[in-house]
Design an enzyme around this catalytic site. Structure first.
Site, PDB file in Angstrom:
ATOM      1  N   GLY A   1      -4.605  -2.081   5.378  1.00 56.54           N
ATOM      2  CA  GLY A   1      -3.854  -3.239   4.879  1.00 56.54           C
ATOM      3  C   GLY A   1      -4.484  -4.561   5.276  1.00 56.54           C
ATOM      4  N   ARG A   2      -4.869  -4.688   6.539  1.00 56.82           N
ATOM      5  CA  ARG A   2      -5.378  -5.978   7.016  1.00 56.82           C
ATOM      6  C   ARG A   2      -6.796  -6.274   6.543  1.00 56.82           C
ATOM      7  NH1 ARG A   2      -4.033  -2.450  10.837  1.00 56.82           N
ATOM      8  NH2 ARG A   2      -5.579  -1.566  12.276  1.00 56.82           N
TER       9      ARG A   2
ATOM     10  N   GLU B   1      -3.806  -6.443  15.370  1.00 59.90           N
ATOM     11  CA  GLU B   1      -3.299  -5.149  14.903  1.00 59.90           C
ATOM     12  C   GLU B   1      -4.405  -4.098  15.048  1.00 59.90           C
ATOM     13  OE1 GLU B   1      -0.054  -4.853  11.762  1.00 59.90           O
ATOM     14  OE2 GLU B   1      -1.704  -4.002  10.646  1.00 59.90           O
TER      15      GLU B   1
ATOM     16  N   GLU C   1      10.814  -4.507   4.159  1.00 59.00           N
ATOM     17  CA  GLU C   1      10.910  -5.925   3.788  1.00 59.00           C
ATOM     18  C   GLU C   1      10.484  -6.117   2.336  1.00 59.00           C
ATOM     19  OE1 GLU C   1       9.466  -4.653   6.465  1.00 59.00           O
ATOM     20  OE2 GLU C   1       9.468  -6.029   8.174  1.00 59.00           O
TER      21      GLU C   1
ATOM     22  N   HIS D   1      -3.575 -32.894  18.986  1.00 55.01           N
ATOM     23  CA  HIS D   1      -2.385 -33.664  19.402  1.00 55.01           C
ATOM     24  C   HIS D   1      -1.246 -32.734  19.813  1.00 55.01           C
ATOM     25  CE1 HIS D   1      -4.301 -37.300  17.984  1.00 55.01           C
ATOM     26  NE2 HIS D   1      -4.755 -36.567  16.984  1.00 55.01           N
TER      27      HIS D   1
ATOM     28  N   LYS E   1       0.845  -1.192   0.000  1.00 59.07           N
ATOM     29  CA  LYS E   1       0.000   0.000   0.000  1.00 59.07           C
ATOM     30  C   LYS E   1       0.884   1.247   0.000  1.00 59.07           C
ATOM     31  CE  LYS E   1      -3.535   2.157   2.855  1.00 59.07           C
ATOM     32  NZ  LYS E   1      -4.374   2.033   4.042  1.00 59.07           N
TER      33      LYS E   1
ATOM     34  N   LYS F   1       9.025  -0.323  12.764  1.00 65.81           N
ATOM     35  CA  LYS F   1       9.628  -0.274  11.421  1.00 65.81           C
ATOM     36  C   LYS F   1      10.750   0.764  11.394  1.00 65.81           C
ATOM     37  CE  LYS F   1       5.554  -1.276   8.481  1.00 65.81           C
ATOM     38  NZ  LYS F   1       4.695  -0.730   7.415  1.00 65.81           N
TER      39      LYS F   1
HETATM   40  O1  F6P Z   1       2.404  -4.492   9.804  1.00 61.42           O
HETATM   41  C1  F6P Z   1       2.216  -3.131   9.693  1.00 61.42           C
HETATM   42  C2  F6P Z   1       1.675  -2.764   8.359  1.00 61.42           C
HETATM   43  O2  F6P Z   1       1.619  -1.385   8.330  1.00 61.42           O
HETATM   44  C3  F6P Z   1       0.316  -3.399   8.096  1.00 61.42           C
HETATM   45  O3  F6P Z   1      -0.736  -2.657   8.583  1.00 61.42           O
HETATM   46  C4  F6P Z   1       0.331  -3.542   6.621  1.00 61.42           C
HETATM   47  O4  F6P Z   1      -0.603  -4.495   6.236  1.00 61.42           O
HETATM   48  C5  F6P Z   1       1.757  -3.970   6.384  1.00 61.42           C
HETATM   49  O5  F6P Z   1       2.509  -3.216   7.311  1.00 61.42           O
HETATM   50  C6  F6P Z   1       2.277  -3.780   4.987  1.00 61.42           C
HETATM   51  O6  F6P Z   1       2.224  -2.448   4.576  1.00 61.42           O
HETATM   52  P1  F6P Z   1       2.337  -2.048   3.057  1.00 61.42           P
HETATM   53  O7  F6P Z   1       1.218  -2.706   2.313  1.00 61.42           O
HETATM   54  O8  F6P Z   1       2.259  -0.557   3.026  1.00 61.42           O
HETATM   55  O9  F6P Z   1       3.667  -2.540   2.543  1.00 61.42           O
END
Ligand code: F6P
Length: 531
Positions: free
Chosen positions: A260-261, A346, A208, A377, A202, A496
């Protein structure tokens, strides 16, 4: 707009607290014995779903008081604000309109942009599946790699896995973590000539994701592939995506009004459309849409997400049960607990209320889980005989995708576990300890452990859409009633930033300004790092 009342200061909260003192030692077994028709009152049958919530420590009064609480907190007003696109994500000054993404009846203000994007997803996924969108060497694509993390990974990954029986010939892979050992293993399996990479972010700034995207870009370049054909993006950040080398027509939009979620319904779900075809993606949206209607219209005592949220609050805030567990009896839902953890934790892991005060009550239930029967189990022993009480959501399907007698055994386990949790090893159970059994004391268990049971006709795109929307709305209701902001995530964002500055220190081999524990760990990391 949302009320900003402290829930623990409401009259109904006080009534619930008093009622809790009456209920805390009540045995569910007794409630079942007293009322043979208990199930009639405490289940909801809706379309292809049965939600049985009779195995909870509740009676008529509990449900009435919980609904009173929802009413006193003006939950209807909150639901209306959500669907009307009011700026309920106040801390970020945004609407929260993931429901508009599946609003096929076009009632939402933002529908045009959404319709256009859905059309683009359809056209693009059709072309890739049919082999009409071709690679640098004019070959059809065979592999899709979704590069993203958090909401840009967990939702689509879980759905692609869940709908495994609907998948086409494309092999879809998900890369989220910055773990080169894992990525290297995947690269060895992929043919760069037929691999399509989707960078889903987003913000297009998540470290990452960008690191992994660069890695794939370099890999494609090293194998003489045209990056503009092999990499597409889903983002709100058009400029960064273009600067990365992605053609504008290959950038699918995201919007600030979708968190995002909650984004798998948007172009973030393009890997779903590619893996199972657009028609099934659309069925997923339709399923969620029908749950949206139920959530908006149904009275609270028969409203699945509302009832589940209220029960969760009953346990979290009155009984003090800190965690709840979700156990799907379907291997295809292996990734469901991880997805749900982001949606719920979150969202509702917050300790400041909407009036800017520290909360004086518990929020954010800890959610975890694993598929059945595997989990039986692993950790079910603690459910049955441990000292902690962990309410369970059992999710099972009446019909398997592929007919087999094995399904009856799987489901026999599903039914047995909630029954055992309810009754323990006395009462309905004939097996009584033998007098000469010196270990008899260890073999009994008390039961009275709560659970909800979802009995769903079959795992289909539509029923999955309904299930996911149930948990989204449950999360919304809890956050609303806890008087917190569910749609920001400042805590994660701080983490982050901190990682970025530590990375710089590692690169410069200069550790500064940390507590003595962190300094000690970083210094040892640098000392023993063989690079
Ligand atoms: O984990 C934190 C977060 O900001 C989430 O809310 C989001 O889904 C994820 O990082 C990834 O963010 P982006 O889609 O901006 O890379």
């Amino acid at each position: 707009m949302f009320v900003k009342d402290n829930p623990s200061g409401t009259v109904s909260w006080e009534h619930l607290r008093n009622h809790f003192f009456e209920m805390q030692y009540v045995k569910m077994q007794e409630l079942f014995n007293e009322d043979k028709d208990r199930i009639k009152k405490f289940h909801i049958r809706w379309k292809d779903f049965i939600v049985d919530f009779s195995k909870n420590r509740i009676n008529d009064t509990t449900l009435r008081l919980l609904v009173d609480f929802a009413n006193e907190m003006k939950l209807s007003q909150g639901i209306e604000a959500l669907f009307n696109g009011e700026l309920i994500n106040e801390t970020e000054k945004r609407s929260v309109l993931h429901t508009a993404l599946r609003d096929t009846k076009n009632k939402s203000a933002v529908t045009e942009e959404i319709k256009e994007t859905l059309f683009r997803i359809k056209m693009f996924s059709d072309k890739v599946i049919k082999g009409e969108y071709r690679s640098t060497s004019d070959k059809p694509f065979t592999d899709i790699v979704n590069v993203g993390i958090g909401g840009s990974d967990l939702g689509p990954k879980m759905v692609v896995e869940a709908l495994g029986n609907y998948r086409n010939h494309l092999k879809t892979h998900f890369v989220s973590n910055i773990d080169f050992d894992a990525i290297d293993e995947l690269l060895k399996k992929l043919n760069p000539e037929t691999t399509l990479v989707i960078v889903v972010s987003k913000s297009f700034t998540t470290k990452e994701t960008i690191e992994n995207a660069i890695l794939f870009k370099n890999w494609l370049i090293a194998h003489k592939q045209d990056v503009s054909k092999h990499i597409i993006a889903v983002s709100t950040n058009n400029n960064e995506a273009q600067a990365f080398g992605i053609q504008e027509q290959n950038i699918f939009p995201m919007w600030d009004f979708v968190g995002g979620r909650f984004s798998l319904w948007s172009a973030v779900g393009i890997s779903i459309a590619l893996s199972v075809g657009y028609a099934h993606f659309e069925d997923l949206l339709k399923g969620a849409e029908s749950m949206d209607e139920h959530f908006k219209q149904e009275s609270f005592d028969k409203n699945i997400p509302v009832v589940l949220a209220l029960l969760s609050i009953w346990y979290n805030n009155f009984f003090g049960f800190e965690t709840e567990v979700v156990i799907p009896y379907a291997n295809k839902l292996t990734d469901f607990p991880a997805y749900l953890q982001q949606v719920t934790m979150e969202s509702n892991g917050k300790n400041i209320d909407r009036a800017q005060n520290p909360v004086n009550y518990q929020t954010g239930t800890i959610v975890w889980g694993e598929i059945g029967t595997n989990s039986q189990h692993a950790f079910f022993q603690l459910f049955h005989q441990g000292t902690k009480i962990i309410p369970v959501d059992f999710i099972g399907f009446i019909n398997p995708f592929n007919e087999s007698d094995m399904h009856d055994l799987l489901m026999a386990n599903f039914f047995a576990q909630s029954e055992a949790l309810l009754n323990g090893k006395v009462g309905n159970y004939a097996e009584q300890p033998q007098e000469d059994d010196v270990n008899a004391v260890y073999k009994g268990f008390l039961g009275n452990r709560p659970s909800n049971t979802f009995l769903i006709e079959k795992l289909t795109p539509e029923s999955l859409g309904k299930l996911l929307a149930i948990y989204e709305h449950k999360t919304f209701v809890q956050g609303y009633l806890w008087n917190i902001y569910s749609f920001d995530q400042f805590g994660v964002e701080y983490g982050k930033k901190l990682a970025e500055s530590i990375r710089e220190e590692i690169q410069n081999k200069h550790i500064k300004g940390h507590d003595c524990s962190t300094t000690f760990l970083l210094e040892n990391y640098l000392k023993y790092r063989k690079k």
